[in-house]
Design a protein around this motif. Structure first.
Motif, PDB file in Angstrom:
ATOM      1  N   LEU A 118       0.832  -1.210   0.000  1.00  0.00           N
ATOM      2  CA  LEU A 118       0.000   0.000   0.000  1.00  0.00           C
ATOM      3  C   LEU A 118       0.865   1.258   0.000  1.00  0.00           C
ATOM      4  O   LEU A 118       0.539   2.238  -0.677  1.00  0.00           O
ATOM      5  N   GLU A 119       1.955   1.235   0.760  1.00  0.00           N
ATOM      6  CA  GLU A 119       2.896   2.361   0.756  1.00  0.00           C
ATOM      7  C   GLU A 119       3.489   2.561  -0.632  1.00  0.00           C
ATOM      8  O   GLU A 119       3.622   3.674  -1.116  1.00  0.00           O
ATOM      9  N   SER A 120       3.852   1.457  -1.269  1.00  0.00           N
ATOM     10  CA  SER A 120       4.431   1.510  -2.608  1.00  0.00           C
ATOM     11  C   SER A 120       3.440   2.083  -3.616  1.00  0.00           C
ATOM     12  O   SER A 120       3.804   2.895  -4.460  1.00  0.00           O
ATOM     13  N   LEU A 121       2.191   1.665  -3.524  1.00  0.00           N
ATOM     14  CA  LEU A 121       1.162   2.194  -4.421  1.00  0.00           C
ATOM     15  C   LEU A 121       0.932   3.677  -4.189  1.00  0.00           C
ATOM     16  O   LEU A 121       0.765   4.449  -5.131  1.00  0.00           O
ATOM     17  N   ALA A 122       0.937   4.099  -2.931  1.00  0.00           N
ATOM     18  CA  ALA A 122       0.765   5.518  -2.615  1.00  0.00           C
ATOM     19  C   ALA A 122       1.930   6.327  -3.155  1.00  0.00           C
ATOM     20  O   ALA A 122       1.752   7.430  -3.664  1.00  0.00           O
ATOM     21  N   THR A 123       3.130   5.761  -3.066  1.00  0.00           N
ATOM     22  CA  THR A 123       4.320   6.437  -3.570  1.00  0.00           C
ATOM     23  C   THR A 123       4.250   6.603  -5.076  1.00  0.00           C
ATOM     24  O   THR A 123       4.534   7.668  -5.602  1.00  0.00           O
TER      25      THR A 123
END
Length: 135
Positions: A118-123
């Protein structure tokens, strides 16, 4: 010839370690010690280093307060449907991490992996580089 020992009493019970647990050295300390340059952890999909990153995250977040070790910051318990083979793979990852010295359940491994993704997608959506939460 020596006589055999006869043990007359029952076992004294399990031996439990009550001292402090040694943590592994963090990447920032290694970078400083070697005079190296920190490298971004973005896009490690499937790389061998990914298991190392997962292990580091679990080491920093799994805390024991006397009972079952809990994942720090994870307060919501939620059922998530998974295929049996996916759960099996999570259990194998947890076993591998356990052999490396990180005690984590398959659910805790899944939690860290979901959070990381999820962090990667937000980034990728914002275009902002991911900053480490450890200082």
């Amino acid at each position: 010839m020596a006589a055999k020992l006869q043990i007359a009493s029952r076992s004294g019970g399990a031996i439990r370690h009550s001292g402090s647990v040694a943590r592994s050295i963090g990447p920032d300390a290694i970078v400083k010690a070697l005079g190296a340059e920190a490298v971004s952890r973005v896009n490690v999909h499937g790389a061998p280093i990914a298991l190392h990153v997962l292990r580091q995250e679990l080491e920093s977040r799994v805390r024991s307060t006397g009972g079952r070790p809990a994942l720090e910051g994870a307060t919501k318990i939620q059922k998530i449907p998974l295929k049996p083979e996916d759960w099996s793979r999570l259990e194998k990852l947890a076993d591998e991490l356990s052999r490396q010295g990180v005690s984590a359940t398959a659910g805790q491994v899944a939690s860290v992996m979901v959070h990381s993704q999820l962090e990667s997608l937000a980034t990728s959506a914002t275009g902002q580089p991911r900053t480490s939460r450890r200082a």
